[in-house]
Design an enzyme around this catalytic site. Structure first.
Site, PDB file in Angstrom:
ATOM      1  N   ARG A 383     -23.247  -1.467 -67.887  1.00  0.00           N
ATOM      2  CA  ARG A 383     -24.832  -0.988 -68.083  1.00  0.00           C
ATOM      3  C   ARG A 383     -25.692  -1.450 -68.263  1.00  0.00           C
ATOM      4  NH1 ARG A 383     -27.663   4.691 -68.393  1.00  0.00           N
ATOM      5  NH2 ARG A 383     -26.453   5.048 -70.603  1.00  0.00           N
ATOM      6  N   GLU A 493     -33.581   7.446 -61.859  1.00  0.00           N
ATOM      7  CA  GLU A 493     -33.194   8.410 -62.714  1.00  0.00           C
ATOM      8  C   GLU A 493     -34.489   9.248 -63.292  1.00  0.00           C
ATOM      9  OE1 GLU A 493     -31.376   6.680 -66.871  1.00  0.00           O
ATOM     10  OE2 GLU A 493     -32.015   4.616 -65.450  1.00  0.00           O
ATOM     11  N   ARG A 568     -24.095  13.370 -63.966  1.00  0.00           N
ATOM     12  CA  ARG A 568     -24.199  14.186 -65.049  1.00  0.00           C
ATOM     13  C   ARG A 568     -23.268  14.352 -66.524  1.00  0.00           C
ATOM     14  NH1 ARG A 568     -25.004  18.509 -60.761  1.00  0.00           N
ATOM     15  NH2 ARG A 568     -24.514  17.863 -58.913  1.00  0.00           N
TER      16      ARG A 568
END
Length: 872
Positions: A383, A493, A568
């Site tokens: 990421r 996001e 989450r």
């Protein structure tokens, strides 16, 4: 809820607390134990609202010196840890009858399993659950403490097994006392932050100590269900559940995750996998002593007396070489097939030669593990922030005299990227010397190129907002020599990015080159933390739902399999929900491409820390996904959409008015919570802020949630939500809202989340922080927040018709009540410490005093997190 088990839980907590008391008595003496008992007594009564006990508790703590406050903090933090261990063991016992088969049998209430056999089989056979282990908000406990806690849980399980004689009972209790004493005499706080390698090693340990056993057991249960109900079995290579990781691959805002560190984590994972498989194969080697084998196996090993051992011996040697790690990497085991093929040949030979019982024994378990974990143990995700990729092209295009990529329009960026993606010549010139930041991005891509594709999951782009963000990563991978189409997932996001995500993906899927690259498979990550921090939980939740719904429709339009990846967290403010509720609250069709979700920090241990817990969690996930696929929730009615949209917009405005607009919010946040002190707690490897010089806006969602949870205001999870719902739930809307509660899992889950939040919130504790820490001119601000909190609680109870919070989940309610008496003293210890630490900054405290205060503060923060069952 079994009353006998609940009584056993309470007795266990009391017994463990008394054993810790014995340890404290032995070291510190009778007077200290009496002091702790008095504080515990006052804390328990204070938590029920007894004002005199609250006054006595605060007074006792105020009269203790700094070192004594540290001792009190340690005692109650360990009480809470013991309560958690007791509850984990209780959960295992309470759910022994809740097997995978019993959960799946619930389907028969809604489906005719015989008539719908093909549908049920398809849902099970297409089961695709990818659980992604992440290190943030990170585990607050040291690994040595976790080991002791695991051992203690094992002893409790033995103690309650019902088959323990007097001698064995004494032995177990002696071991329990030993472990509790070890924990008391061990420093529970890290002196330095864990490195990303430490975090990865912790993830490896979860697999070794729990999931390694749980996976084959879970698959045996699933296979048994298929055999009993459908007279079929799981394929040998079935992989309904797999595990990925961010530990060592997540470099978004973490300067400590470098290309060289990622390479180290990949190699360490291979060595750990080799060690585990070698241990399995050593045992298998000792068992497969038979001579009879099929032709395929005989042709490979020749005329030997023990053909199975002959075939396995070279594999064991290779695994041993890999596990030791001293030989060159080129001599290590290289592919999953290298591990699996000999095992498959042995398995098939056993079947062919009439030794089915042996074939279905340990060798089948090892094969199941090989398909789940493979030689890389975990698939490592990468990421990185979108800006870092753009910086590469900006620097490169300026070097090549093409202008500044940053200044180009989106159309120009896409044209450039697609042209280079189709080109056969290299883009990056060999004489170019990029900056260190750009070189690091390129080196990471080279690490991907230099390692096998089976070791990687997907490449995630944080703060993705345009198609060029995705195409840019694909070009960087190509230029670095990656020979396989690594899946690249944009992460949407913020609220705006979620709302714009369908447009971004529509543009991407309309590009012929791109559709050819993805070969009918698209990953998209949905962010929960930052969207909730940006707009509040209700607006974020509806934006997440709407984005998923639109993306599902878009994928169908483009004949593309869509896998939604849910980022989450464990807390409500980060999208946390019980697994089944979370899965069933998603839009219809959103599970058709599989289910991928992050499992973060301490929730990994709560769900997967012991084999029995892990097996139960896997069963819950599998049954929930299968049920949601077969019995999808209804599409929201147009009236529901109108109402939830209005609620979400009002909730967003309410939230932002307080957090973003009110000039008193930030000053209040700084003084009313331990946000500044949290930065000194050596939790995870990532800094608390993306920008070390930024304010609230740059604070990560994790410490943002963590700070409010410490004071029991848990503000980000509820602020503005019930006000918005109440404003809409009136007149003609009221029966529609009731219909939404009854018929729409998404909306019902919103209220369920608030129910959990309000059970953990405590306005009186928050008020105690304010009275001691907040200046007079800001006291009204906290009072107004608590007034809204109390009104929101009352409104939810009225809306649900309940008398108290968590009425539908008595186990969770009981759990929080057991902790309340131990949590209360820690809150008041923390208030005392915060006051002393802040005064120390403006006075002449001795350095040693400050050290003791800060250590006590870290213990208190950790203890409250343990008691609340979450960090962030």
């Amino acid at each position: 809820m079994n009353p006998a088990l609940i009584e056993q839980l309470k007795e266990t907590v009391k017994y463990l607390g008394a054993t810790l008391g014995d340890t404290i008595l032995e070291e510190l003496g009778e007077q200290w134990l009496e002091t702790i008992e008095q504080i515990r007594h006052d804390g328990r009564h204070s938590s029920t609202g007894d004002a005199l006990s609250t006054e006595m508790l605060a007074s006792t703590l105020a009269n203790l010196d700094n070192q004594s406050l540290l001792t009190i903090a340690r005692a109650f933090a360990q009480f809470l840890t013991l309560a958690n261990i007791a509850e984990q063991e209780f959960n295992i016992a309470a759910n022994q009858a809740s097997t995978l088969e019993s959960q799946l049998n619930n389907l028969s209430q809604h489906l005719d399993l015989r008539a719908d056999k093909d549908k049920v089989l398809s849902a099970i056979q297409n089961l695709n659950i990818d659980l992604v282990l992440t290190a943030h908000p990170t585990e607050v406990n040291r690994r040595t403490s976790i080991y002791k806690q695991s051992q203690l849980a094992d002893q409790l399980h033995q103690l309650h097994s019902g088959n323990v004689g007097d001698v064995e009972n004494r032995r177990i209790k002696q071991r329990i006392a030993d472990l509790i004493s070890q924990s008391w005499h061990t420093d529970e706080i890290r002196t330095v932050r864990p490195t990303p390698v430490d975090e990865a090693r912790w993830g490896f340990s979860v697999i070794e100590n729990s999931l390694w056993e749980a996976i084959p057991e879970f698959l045996r249960d699933l296979n048994g269900y298929l055999h009993t109900n459908f007279d079929t079995v799981l394929p040998l290579d079935a992989k309904p559940v797999q595990f990925s990781s961010w530990m060592g691959g997540d470099r978004d805002g973490n300067p400590f995750v470098t290309s060289s560190l990622t390479q180290e984590v990949l190699l360490r994972a291979r060595r750990r996998a080799a060690k585990l498989f070698k241990n399995d194969l050593d045992q298998l080697y000792s068992e497969l002593s038979m001579n009879k084998c099929n032709t395929t196996l005989r042709e490979q090993v020749g005329d030997v007396k023990e053909p199975y051992r002959a075939l396995l011996k070279p594999l064991i040697q290779t695994l041993d070489r890999t596990a030791i790690g001293k030989a060159p990497v080129c001599t290590w085991i290289q592919t999953n097939e290298e591990l699996q093929n000999p095992l498959v040949d042995c398995y098939q030979s056993l079947l062919d030669c009439g030794m089915q019982v042996i074939a279905k024994g340990s060798i089948l378990d090892i094969l199941r593990r090989s398909y789940c974990f493979g030689i890389h143990l975990l698939k490592l995700d990468i990421r990185q922030d979108a800006q870092r990729h753009s910086d590469v092209f900006s620097e490169l295009t300026r070097f090549l005299g093409m202008g500044d990529y940053h200044q180009w329009s989106e159309d120009d960026k896409q044209a450039f990227l697609l042209r280079e993606l189709s080109s056969r010549r290299p883009l990056i010139p060999p004489r170019w010397e990029p900056s260190n930041e750009v070189k690091e991005v390129l080196d990471t891509c080279k690490v991907i190129a230099n390692n096998g594709k089976d070791g990687f999951g997907i490449y995630i782009i944080s703060m993705a907002s345009e198609p060029s963000d995705v195409l840019g990563v694909q070009l960087l991978l190509k230029e670095s020599g990656v020979q396989w189409p690594m899946p690249v997932a944009p992460l949407f996001e913020t609220l705006d990015d979620l709302n714009n995500s369908p447009s971004v993906m529509q543009n991407l899927l309309s590009i012929d080159w791109y559709k050819g690259y993805i070969n009918g498979q698209q990953f998209v990550m949905i962010g929960y933390s930052d969207s909730a921090k940006d707009a509040g939980s209700l607006a974020a939740g509806w934006a997440q739902y709407s984005a998923q719904e639109a993306l599902v429709d878009l994928a169908k339009e483009h004949n593309t399999k869509l896998t939604l990846f849910h980022g989450r967290g464990g807390t409500i403010g980060r999208g946390g929900l019980p697994a089944k509720a979370a899965i069933h609250s998603q839009p219809p069709g959103s599970l058709d491409g599989g289910f991928r979700v992050t499992e973060q920090g301490e929730t990994i241990r709560f769900k997967f820390g012991m084999p029995q817990l892990a097996k139960r969690s896997l069963s819950l996930y599998a049954s929930a996904v299968i049920e949601a696929v077969l019995l999808p929730p209804p599409e929201p009615k147009s009236q529901w959409r109108e109402i939830i949209t209005t609620m979400a917009n009002k909730g967003r405005d309410n939230y932002r008015h307080t957090v973003n607009t009110d000039p008193e919010f930030v000053p209040y946040f700084r003084v009313a919570t331990p946000e500044l002190e949290l930065g000194k707690l050596p939790l995870g490897s990532r800094p608390a802020k993306r920008n070390p010089h930024g304010g609230i806006e740059s604070l990560r969602a994790i410490p943002w949630i963590f700070a409010w949870a410490q004071t029991r205001l848990v503000l980000p999870s509820w602020l503005g939500v019930m006000r918005a719902i109440d404003e809409v739930n009136q007149g003609d809307n009221a029966p529609i809202v009731q219909d939404m509660i009854d018929q729409w899992p998404f909306f019902a889950s919103r209220l369920s989340m608030l129910d959990m939040v309000f059970q953990k919130a405590d306005p009186k504790v928050s008020e105690a922080y304010d009275k001691r820490l907040v200046p007079d001119e800001l006291l009204h601000f906290g009072a107004a927040l608590r007034e809204e909190l109390v009104q929101s609680m009352q409104s939810l109870l009225k809306m649900t018709g309940h008398e108290h919070m968590m009425e539908d989940d008595p186990n969770a309610r009981n759990s929080m009540q057991i902790r309340a008496g131990y949590l209360q003293p820690l809150h008041y210890v923390q208030i005392e410490l915060l006051d002393r630490i802040r005064k120390a900054k403006s006075s002449k405290f001795e350095d040693n005093d400050v050290v003791v205060l800060e250590r006590a503060m870290m213990v208190a923060i950790t203890g409250i997190a343990v008691g609340m069952r979450n960090t962030g």
